[in-house]
Design a protein around this motif. Structure first.
Motif, PDB file in Angstrom:
ATOM      1  N   GLY A 179      -7.856 -26.050  44.628  1.00 33.58           N
ATOM      2  CA  GLY A 179      -6.818 -25.325  45.332  1.00 33.58           C
ATOM      3  C   GLY A 179      -6.641 -23.891  44.883  1.00 33.58           C
ATOM      4  O   GLY A 179      -5.686 -23.225  45.274  1.00 33.58           O
ATOM      5  N   ARG A 180      -7.574 -23.397  44.047  1.00 32.60           N
ATOM      6  CA  ARG A 180      -7.478 -22.012  43.584  1.00 32.60           C
ATOM      7  C   ARG A 180      -8.104 -21.076  44.607  1.00 32.60           C
ATOM      8  O   ARG A 180      -9.140 -21.384  45.198  1.00 32.60           O
ATOM      9  CB  ARG A 180      -8.194 -21.852  42.240  1.00 32.60           C
ATOM     10  CG  ARG A 180      -7.662 -22.733  41.133  1.00 32.60           C
ATOM     11  CD  ARG A 180      -8.451 -22.568  39.846  1.00 32.60           C
ATOM     12  NE  ARG A 180      -9.865 -22.857  40.031  1.00 32.60           N
ATOM     13  CZ  ARG A 180     -10.774 -22.826  39.052  1.00 32.60           C
ATOM     14  NH1 ARG A 180     -10.408 -22.515  37.830  1.00 32.60           N
ATOM     15  NH2 ARG A 180     -12.046 -23.107  39.301  1.00 32.60           N
ATOM     16  N   ALA A 181      -7.486 -19.929  44.812  1.00 32.72           N
ATOM     17  CA  ALA A 181      -8.018 -18.915  45.723  1.00 32.72           C
ATOM     18  C   ALA A 181      -8.828 -17.895  44.932  1.00 32.72           C
ATOM     19  O   ALA A 181      -8.330 -17.329  43.952  1.00 32.72           O
ATOM     20  CB  ALA A 181      -6.887 -18.229  46.466  1.00 32.72           C
ATOM     21  N   TRP A 182     -10.061 -17.682  45.346  1.00 31.02           N
ATOM     22  CA  TRP A 182     -10.940 -16.668  44.756  1.00 31.02           C
ATOM     23  C   TRP A 182     -10.939 -15.477  45.702  1.00 31.02           C
ATOM     24  O   TRP A 182     -11.390 -15.576  46.849  1.00 31.02           O
ATOM     25  CB  TRP A 182     -12.346 -17.211  44.576  1.00 31.02           C
ATOM     26  CG  TRP A 182     -12.445 -18.324  43.564  1.00 31.02           C
ATOM     27  CD1 TRP A 182     -11.942 -19.586  43.680  1.00 31.02           C
ATOM     28  CD2 TRP A 182     -13.093 -18.270  42.293  1.00 31.02           C
ATOM     29  NE1 TRP A 182     -12.232 -20.330  42.562  1.00 31.02           N
ATOM     30  CE2 TRP A 182     -12.943 -19.544  41.683  1.00 31.02           C
ATOM     31  CE3 TRP A 182     -13.798 -17.274  41.614  1.00 31.02           C
ATOM     32  CZ2 TRP A 182     -13.461 -19.840  40.435  1.00 31.02           C
ATOM     33  CZ3 TRP A 182     -14.319 -17.571  40.370  1.00 31.02           C
ATOM     34  CH2 TRP A 182     -14.153 -18.836  39.785  1.00 31.02           C
ATOM     35  N   VAL A 183     -10.445 -14.337  45.229  1.00 25.69           N
ATOM     36  CA  VAL A 183     -10.252 -13.170  46.073  1.00 25.69           C
ATOM     37  C   VAL A 183     -11.097 -12.012  45.560  1.00 25.69           C
ATOM     38  O   VAL A 183     -11.024 -11.655  44.381  1.00 25.69           O
ATOM     39  CB  VAL A 183      -8.764 -12.744  46.092  1.00 25.69           C
ATOM     40  CG1 VAL A 183      -8.553 -11.587  47.052  1.00 25.69           C
ATOM     41  CG2 VAL A 183      -7.875 -13.925  46.470  1.00 25.69           C
TER      42      VAL A 183
ATOM     43  N   SER B  82     -13.142  -6.148  41.278  1.00 24.67           N
ATOM     44  CA  SER B  82     -12.902  -7.341  40.478  1.00 24.67           C
ATOM     45  C   SER B  82     -12.742  -8.554  41.370  1.00 24.67           C
ATOM     46  O   SER B  82     -12.615  -8.444  42.587  1.00 24.67           O
ATOM     47  CB  SER B  82     -11.653  -7.173  39.603  1.00 24.67           C
ATOM     48  OG  SER B  82     -10.497  -7.103  40.430  1.00 24.67           O
ATOM     49  N   ILE B  83     -12.749  -9.731  40.738  1.00 22.85           N
ATOM     50  CA  ILE B  83     -12.455 -10.984  41.414  1.00 22.85           C
ATOM     51  C   ILE B  83     -11.187 -11.552  40.785  1.00 22.85           C
ATOM     52  O   ILE B  83     -11.122 -11.729  39.567  1.00 22.85           O
ATOM     53  CB  ILE B  83     -13.608 -11.991  41.275  1.00 22.85           C
ATOM     54  CG1 ILE B  83     -14.906 -11.389  41.812  1.00 22.85           C
ATOM     55  CG2 ILE B  83     -13.262 -13.299  41.984  1.00 22.85           C
ATOM     56  CD1 ILE B  83     -14.865 -11.021  43.272  1.00 22.85           C
ATOM     57  N   THR B  84     -10.192 -11.818  41.599  1.00 27.57           N
ATOM     58  CA  THR B  84      -8.955 -12.412  41.130  1.00 27.57           C
ATOM     59  C   THR B  84      -8.920 -13.880  41.537  1.00 27.57           C
ATOM     60  O   THR B  84      -9.222 -14.208  42.690  1.00 27.57           O
ATOM     61  CB  THR B  84      -7.729 -11.688  41.705  1.00 27.57           C
ATOM     62  OG1 THR B  84      -7.780 -10.307  41.319  1.00 27.57           O
ATOM     63  CG2 THR B  84      -6.431 -12.297  41.185  1.00 27.57           C
ATOM     64  N   VAL B  85      -8.571 -14.768  40.607  1.00 22.52           N
ATOM     65  CA  VAL B  85      -8.456 -16.196  40.889  1.00 22.52           C
ATOM     66  C   VAL B  85      -6.985 -16.582  40.773  1.00 22.52           C
ATOM     67  O   VAL B  85      -6.366 -16.389  39.727  1.00 22.52           O
ATOM     68  CB  VAL B  85      -9.317 -17.031  39.924  1.00 22.52           C
ATOM     69  CG1 VAL B  85      -9.205 -18.518  40.257  1.00 22.52           C
ATOM     70  CG2 VAL B  85     -10.776 -16.584  40.003  1.00 22.52           C
ATOM     71  N   ILE B  86      -6.435 -17.107  41.861  1.00 22.31           N
ATOM     72  CA  ILE B  86      -5.010 -17.422  41.941  1.00 22.31           C
ATOM     73  C   ILE B  86      -4.832 -18.935  42.005  1.00 22.31           C
ATOM     74  O   ILE B  86      -5.429 -19.604  42.855  1.00 22.31           O
ATOM     75  CB  ILE B  86      -4.372 -16.766  43.175  1.00 22.31           C
ATOM     76  CG1 ILE B  86      -4.693 -15.262  43.204  1.00 22.31           C
ATOM     77  CG2 ILE B  86      -2.863 -16.976  43.192  1.00 22.31           C
ATOM     78  CD1 ILE B  86      -4.277 -14.567  44.473  1.00 22.31           C
ATOM     79  N   ASN B  87      -4.026 -19.473  41.102  1.00 20.56           N
ATOM     80  CA  ASN B  87      -3.767 -20.913  41.065  1.00 20.56           C
ATOM     81  C   ASN B  87      -2.902 -21.337  42.248  1.00 20.56           C
ATOM     82  O   ASN B  87      -2.257 -20.498  42.892  1.00 20.56           O
ATOM     83  CB  ASN B  87      -3.065 -21.275  39.753  1.00 20.56           C
ATOM     84  CG  ASN B  87      -3.963 -21.079  38.551  1.00 20.56           C
ATOM     85  OD1 ASN B  87      -5.152 -21.398  38.597  1.00 20.56           O
ATOM     86  ND2 ASN B  87      -3.409 -20.534  37.478  1.00 20.56           N
TER      87      ASN B  87
ATOM     88  N   PRO C  69     -14.071 -27.987  59.545  1.00 16.35           N
ATOM     89  CA  PRO C  69     -13.710 -26.696  58.934  1.00 16.35           C
ATOM     90  C   PRO C  69     -13.806 -26.742  57.424  1.00 16.35           C
ATOM     91  O   PRO C  69     -13.596 -27.786  56.817  1.00 16.35           O
ATOM     92  CB  PRO C  69     -12.255 -26.500  59.381  1.00 16.35           C
ATOM     93  CG  PRO C  69     -11.752 -27.893  59.576  1.00 16.35           C
ATOM     94  CD  PRO C  69     -12.904 -28.682  60.104  1.00 16.35           C
ATOM     95  N   LEU C  70     -14.202 -25.622  56.841  1.00 14.97           N
ATOM     96  CA  LEU C  70     -14.444 -25.551  55.407  1.00 14.97           C
ATOM     97  C   LEU C  70     -13.124 -25.351  54.669  1.00 14.97           C
ATOM     98  O   LEU C  70     -12.498 -24.310  54.763  1.00 14.97           O
ATOM     99  CB  LEU C  70     -15.403 -24.404  55.098  1.00 14.97           C
ATOM    100  CG  LEU C  70     -15.852 -24.277  53.644  1.00 14.97           C
ATOM    101  CD1 LEU C  70     -16.581 -25.534  53.197  1.00 14.97           C
ATOM    102  CD2 LEU C  70     -16.757 -23.069  53.469  1.00 14.97           C
ATOM    103  N   LEU C  71     -12.713 -26.367  53.947  1.00 14.89           N
ATOM    104  CA  LEU C  71     -11.508 -26.291  53.120  1.00 14.89           C
ATOM    105  C   LEU C  71     -11.889 -26.801  51.742  1.00 14.89           C
ATOM    106  O   LEU C  71     -12.066 -27.996  51.529  1.00 14.89           O
ATOM    107  CB  LEU C  71     -10.386 -27.130  53.724  1.00 14.89           C
ATOM    108  CG  LEU C  71      -9.013 -27.023  53.055  1.00 14.89           C
ATOM    109  CD1 LEU C  71      -8.482 -25.608  53.162  1.00 14.89           C
ATOM    110  CD2 LEU C  71      -8.030 -27.981  53.716  1.00 14.89           C
ATOM    111  N   GLY C  72     -12.082 -25.909  50.802  1.00  6.69           N
ATOM    112  CA  GLY C  72     -12.640 -26.283  49.517  1.00  6.69           C
ATOM    113  C   GLY C  72     -14.124 -25.955  49.484  1.00  6.69           C
ATOM    114  O   GLY C  72     -14.641 -25.223  50.325  1.00  6.69           O
TER     115      GLY C  72
END
Length: 255
Positions: A7-11, A32-37, A198-201
């Motif tokens: 469930g983490r978002a990689w931005v 940069s790459i930010t990873v959001i929990n 659809p791609l979820l994960g």
């Protein structure tokens, strides 16, 4: 942005250029790459960056949780492990080919769109069995210096596979009108191993039996589940982010 099985978002924070101005659309951590929990806190290993990560654009996840990032300015593809470590830096094209869109097929092979070369590159991913004998992760599998070339491509910026293995590419720019946008979508039939949508994960390989039902994934950070409510939260957050970016862009133009 991509969301992994936790469930983490990689931005990817690369920003976009407009009339000579640089507008950052995330947390102003350009390059940069930010990873959001899932609880909207920042992962402890985030942001992820190096001196070579200049203007990351597209980002995709493979079935093992690795993030693959197309880095536009220095023409590289980065592989980042699930714990935020840079596992590889690869250069699929020669010269200034402008990697932008990136996706992973059902065999974990990595496909990269070349903005400047109007082409698509193929890299061997972490599943070495899906690559020619002797291949290593990051090896270029596409032909020639410019990869797969087609006159139908006009400065492509994103690409994605469907459940039939068809590759869809967006022409977000046109060679005749480089600012106002492209002219449609390109579909390449049966190019690679299908991906369940659809791609979820992280991607799931489609088989002859079809695709498994995508159920809620456990999210240890919150003890909850990755369900519709969380998806709506992300949708609201992204919408708010784009709205703020649009307001900021308008102010930049007026000033």
């Amino acid at each position: 942005m991509q969301i992994d099985d936790l469930g983490r978002a990689w931005v990817s924070n690369g920003g976009i250029g407009f009339e000579g101005e640089q507008v950052e659309l995330a947390d102003k951590l350009g390059g940069s790459i930010t990873v959001i929990n899932p609880d909207f806190t920042i992962a402890p290993f985030s942001p992820i960056t190096t001196t070579d990560m200049r203007r990351p654009m597209g980002i995709a996840l493979d079935s093992k949780g690795n993030a693959w990032v197309a880095v536009f300015d220095n023409n590289m593809v980065f592989q980042i492990s699930p714990d935020g470590k840079i596992a590889g830096e690869y250069k699929p094209g020669s010269g200034d080919f402008g990697p932008w869109g990136i996706t992973v097929d059902g065999s974990d092979r990595v496909w990269v769109g070349g903005f400047h070369t109007k082409s698509v590159y193929l890299l061997c991913g972490v599943n070495l069995a899906a690559c020619p004998p002797g291949s290593k992760t990051g090896d270029v599998l596409s032909p020639g210096e410019n990869g797969f070339v087609s006159q139908a491509l006009q400065l492509p910026t994103s690409l994605q596979f469907d459940q039939a293995g068809n590759l869809w590419l967006s022409n977000n720019w046109s060679t005749a009108h480089p600012v106002t946008g492209g002219v449609g979508v390109v579909k390449v039939l049966g190019l690679a191993t299908p991906v369940c949508t659809p791609l979820l994960g992280q991607p799931i390989r489609a088989t002859a039996a079809g695709c498994p039902k995508q159920t809620a994934a456990v999210m240890p950070a919150t003890g909850g589940a990755f369900d519709t409510n969380v998806t709506l939260q992300w949708t609201f957050a992204i919408g708010l982010l784009l709205l703020c970016g649009g307001i900021g862009l308008s102010l930049v133009k007026k000033s």
